[in-house]
Enzyme design. Structure first.
Site, short mmCIF file in Angstrom:
data_model
loop_
_atom_site.label_atom_id
_atom_site.label_comp_id
_atom_site.label_asym_id
_atom_site.label_seq_id
_atom_site.Cartn_x
_atom_site.Cartn_y
_atom_site.Cartn_z
N GLY A 76 17.35 -8.70 7.25
CA GLY A 76 18.29 -7.92 8.08
C GLY A 76 19.74 -8.22 7.76
N GLU A 135 8.46 0.69 21.89
CA GLU A 135 9.84 0.38 22.27
C GLU A 135 10.40 1.47 23.17
OE1 GLU A 135 12.80 -1.02 19.69
OE2 GLU A 135 11.49 -2.43 18.66
N THR A 160 4.51 -8.34 15.68
CA THR A 160 5.60 -8.09 14.74
C THR A 160 5.04 -7.85 13.34
OG1 THR A 160 7.70 -8.92 13.81
CG2 THR A 160 5.97 -10.55 14.18
N ARG A 172 17.08 -16.76 17.58
CA ARG A 172 15.61 -16.83 17.61
C ARG A 172 15.16 -18.28 17.80
NH1 ARG A 172 15.15 -14.03 13.67
NH2 ARG A 172 15.04 -12.19 15.01
N ASN A 210 7.29 -8.46 10.94
CA ASN A 210 8.32 -9.18 10.21
C ASN A 210 7.89 -10.64 9.97
OD1 ASN A 210 10.64 -10.62 9.50
ND2 ASN A 210 11.98 -9.22 10.63
N LYS A 263 19.01 -22.18 9.51
CA LYS A 263 19.25 -21.00 10.35
C LYS A 263 18.65 -21.22 11.73
CE LYS A 263 18.06 -16.14 11.00
NZ LYS A 263 17.36 -14.94 10.53
N ASP A 320 12.56 -9.06 20.91
CA ASP A 320 13.51 -8.01 20.56
C ASP A 320 14.86 -8.68 20.31
OD1 ASP A 320 13.42 -5.14 20.11
OD2 ASP A 320 15.12 -5.11 21.48
N ASP A 368 21.32 -10.96 7.93
CA ASP A 368 21.59 -12.36 7.57
C ASP A 368 22.71 -12.52 6.54
OD1 ASP A 368 19.86 -13.54 9.33
OD2 ASP A 368 18.25 -13.89 7.88
P1 IMP Z 1 14.04 -6.11 16.10
O1 IMP Z 1 14.05 -4.75 16.71
O2 IMP Z 1 13.93 -7.19 17.11
O3 IMP Z 1 13.06 -6.27 15.00
O4 IMP Z 1 15.45 -6.40 15.43
C1 IMP Z 1 16.39 -5.41 15.22
C2 IMP Z 1 17.16 -5.60 13.96
O5 IMP Z 1 18.15 -6.60 14.18
C3 IMP Z 1 16.38 -6.05 12.75
O6 IMP Z 1 15.86 -4.97 12.04
C4 IMP Z 1 17.45 -6.74 11.93
O7 IMP Z 1 18.13 -5.80 11.14
C5 IMP Z 1 18.39 -7.29 13.00
N1 IMP Z 1 18.08 -8.70 13.25
C6 IMP Z 1 17.42 -9.25 14.29
N2 IMP Z 1 17.33 -10.58 14.15
C7 IMP Z 1 17.94 -10.87 13.00
C8 IMP Z 1 18.15 -12.08 12.28
O8 IMP Z 1 17.73 -13.18 12.67
N3 IMP Z 1 18.81 -11.96 11.12
C9 IMP Z 1 19.27 -10.78 10.63
N4 IMP Z 1 19.08 -9.64 11.23
C10 IMP Z 1 18.42 -9.67 12.41
#
Ligand code: IMP
Length: 202
Positions: A143, A38, A9, A171, A11, A165, A67, A145
């Site tokens: 994201g 992906e 990741t 998560r 992130n 959270k 994901d 949140d």
């Molecule tokens: P990813 O592809 O797993 O990175 O997540 C997809 C998208 O979902 C991210 O870019 C965020 O915009 C949103 N997202 C996933 N998890 C969270 C979270 O815990 N809080 C806020 N947004 C989230």
């Protein structure tokens, strides 16, 4: 002994959230900047599992991939697996706009954590129900949140802060499962770290 496992990741919030939960299991994840392949799929499970399998082939050591997505009931689960793209394009403002005039604001976040190791791929899932707020609030997290209020709370994830959270989040729940599984199956994983050229078990 802390078992350190690579987490594919970019992130840093995801890494911090995972580690808050994993700490009590003697496990820590650290970010590796491999390209997360992906596949286009509506299933978070398929996306995470395949990405983990590919990462394992490259790293040749146990590896974690996650994901996640936001699923809004009134929008038939949109943006779901497309959350990342939707966040980058229309963003929070766009989602609030789509929700204008809609009274059913229920939504959920889902996360699928995939651990790939020599025994295959194990999936760990977490869900948190809540509602989409009327306006964005809070500055913590990432994201969506600022617009997600988890069930039983009056504040958005971005107002709550990481620890709180994680105690209710998708998560948090998924990584709890991973932590428990690792504790019960450490004997399967540790030899793989020892055999690997990048020894990460301390
Ligand atoms: P990813 O592809 O797993 O990175 O997540 C997809 C998208 O979902 C991210 O870019 C965020 O915009 C949103 N997202 C996933 N998890 C969270 C979270 O815990 N809080 C806020 N947004 C989230």
């Amino acid at each position: 002994m802390v078992l350190r496992i690579p987490f594919v990741t970019k992130n840093e919030h995801k890494v911090a959230e995972a580690n808050i939960v994993l700490k009590k299991y003697g496990v820590e994840v650290y970010p590796v900047n491999l390209k997360k392949i992906e596949v286009q799929s509506e299933s978070l499970e398929k996306i995470a599992a395949l990405a983990a399998k590919i990462a394992y082939r490259k790293l040749r050591m146990p590896v974690v991939v996650e994901d996640a997505g936001l699923f809004i009931d009134a929008l038939s689960g949109f943006p779901g697996p497309y959350s990342s793209y939707v966040y980058k394009t229309i963003g929070i403002k766009g989602v609030l706009k789509l929700m204008e005039g809609i009274s059913d604001r229920s939504a959920k976040f889902r996360a699928v954590v995939a651990l790939a190791y020599s025994g295959g791929v194990k999936l760990f899932k977490g869900v948190v129900k809540g509602i989409i707020s009327l306006e964005a609030k809070g500055t913590k997290g990432f994201g969506f949140d600022p617009i997600f209020i988890p069930e039983g709370h009056a504040k958005t994830f971005a107002e709550l802060g990481t620890e709180e959270k994680c105690s209710v989040s998708h998560r948090g729940k998924a990584f709890e499962q991973l932590g428990k599984w690792i504790v019960e199956n450490k004997d399967k994983l540790i030899p793989e770290f020892r055999a690997s050229p990048r020894v990460e078990a301390q």
